[in-house]
Design an enzyme around this catalytic site. Structure first.
Site, short mmCIF file in Angstrom:
data_model
loop_
_atom_site.label_atom_id
_atom_site.label_comp_id
_atom_site.label_asym_id
_atom_site.label_seq_id
_atom_site.Cartn_x
_atom_site.Cartn_y
_atom_site.Cartn_z
N HIS A 1 -2.69 1.03 6.89
CA HIS A 1 -3.01 1.00 5.46
C HIS A 1 -3.14 2.42 4.91
O HIS A 1 -3.43 3.36 5.65
CB HIS A 1 -4.32 0.23 5.23
CG HIS A 1 -4.61 -0.03 3.79
ND1 HIS A 1 -3.76 -0.73 2.97
CD2 HIS A 1 -5.67 0.32 2.99
CE1 HIS A 1 -4.26 -0.81 1.75
NE2 HIS A 1 -5.42 -0.17 1.74
N HIS B 1 -5.78 1.54 -4.37
CA HIS B 1 -4.87 1.06 -3.31
C HIS B 1 -4.42 -0.37 -3.59
O HIS B 1 -4.97 -1.05 -4.46
CB HIS B 1 -5.54 1.15 -1.93
CG HIS B 1 -6.70 0.23 -1.75
ND1 HIS B 1 -7.00 -0.36 -0.53
CD2 HIS B 1 -7.67 -0.21 -2.61
CE1 HIS B 1 -8.08 -1.11 -0.66
NE2 HIS B 1 -8.51 -1.03 -1.89
N CYS C 1 0.81 -1.23 0.00
CA CYS C 1 0.00 0.00 0.00
C CYS C 1 0.84 1.27 0.00
O CYS C 1 0.61 2.19 -0.79
CB CYS C 1 -0.98 -0.01 1.17
SG CYS C 1 -0.23 0.02 2.81
#
Length: 216
Positions: free
Chosen positions: A175, A187, A123
């Site tokens: 994240h 993402h 990520c």
């Protein structure tokens, strides 16, 4: 002697219209000899003899690899339309839009923990790569550190290219994604899937938003 060259330009309402018209030209013209060619690399090589750039085919193939354009070869028309209609970068910043579009070009790439591209990402690696590609330089870092970088942005004021950090684990910021507009982010979720677009106006990710930042 003086020569006057008149060039005719055609204006299209959408990118899809321009692509379809170009495809019809290539298919119908005997000049290019590409009718029936389904292999993208072979198609590029057929165009080379009509190009002014001797590296034309090589450049086309390089860009197809860089932006993962081969994925469209296996899409049905319906899948292409659905994919195109749902994805739209929307922001007031040219740089922010460029960052979002760079990240979007990596849809379908596999997740690998710690990877920073160009073909695999985690990520934070996707954020770093998309920013770096557009001249926004910083050291490769984590989602937790990204949540402290740049300047704070309210959720209601998000624009394309901004980042959104999440606590998918309650104990820390775990994240991060890149906002692309219209309540969506791109993402690299986890090792079970690929770089993709996600709705964040409700549901799992919306409920776990930690903060929003602008790095550019």
């Amino acid at each position: 002697n003086e020569y006057t060259i008149y060039a005719k330009f055609r204006k299209y309402d959408t990118w899809t219209d321009s692509i379809n018209d170009r495809a019809e030209l290539l298919k119908k013209s005997s000049t290019y000899d590409v009718d029936g060619i389904t292999n993208a690399d072979e198609f590029a090589k057929r165009l080379e003899k009509w190009a002014t750039d001797i590296d034309y085919s090589e450049t086309l193939i390089k860009h197809m690899k860089k932006y993962d354009l081969y994925k469209f070869d296996t899409m049905t028309v319906e899948e292409f339309k659905e994919d195109s209609n749902n994805i739209m970068v929307s922001g007031d910043s040219e740089l922010g839009n460029a960052i979002a579009n760079s990240a979007l070009s990596k849809r379908g790439c596999h997740y690998v923990w710690g990877a920073s591209g160009p073909d695999t990402f985690d990520c934070s690696g996707l954020v770093w790569w998309a920013c770096n590609e557009n001249g926004v330089k910083f050291e490769r870092t984590t989602a937790s550190q990204l949540s402290k970088m740049g300047k704070s942005v309210k959720y209601e004021e998000l624009q394309a290219g901004d980042i959104i950090t999440f606590k998918t684990d309650p104990s820390y910021v775990s994240h991060v994604g890149i906002y692309i507009g219209n309540g969506q982010m791109v993402h690299a979720p986890n090792r079970t899937t690929v770089v993709k677009v996600q709705q964040i106006t409700s549901g799992y990710y919306y409920e776990r938003i930690y903060n929003c930042r602008r790095l550019y």
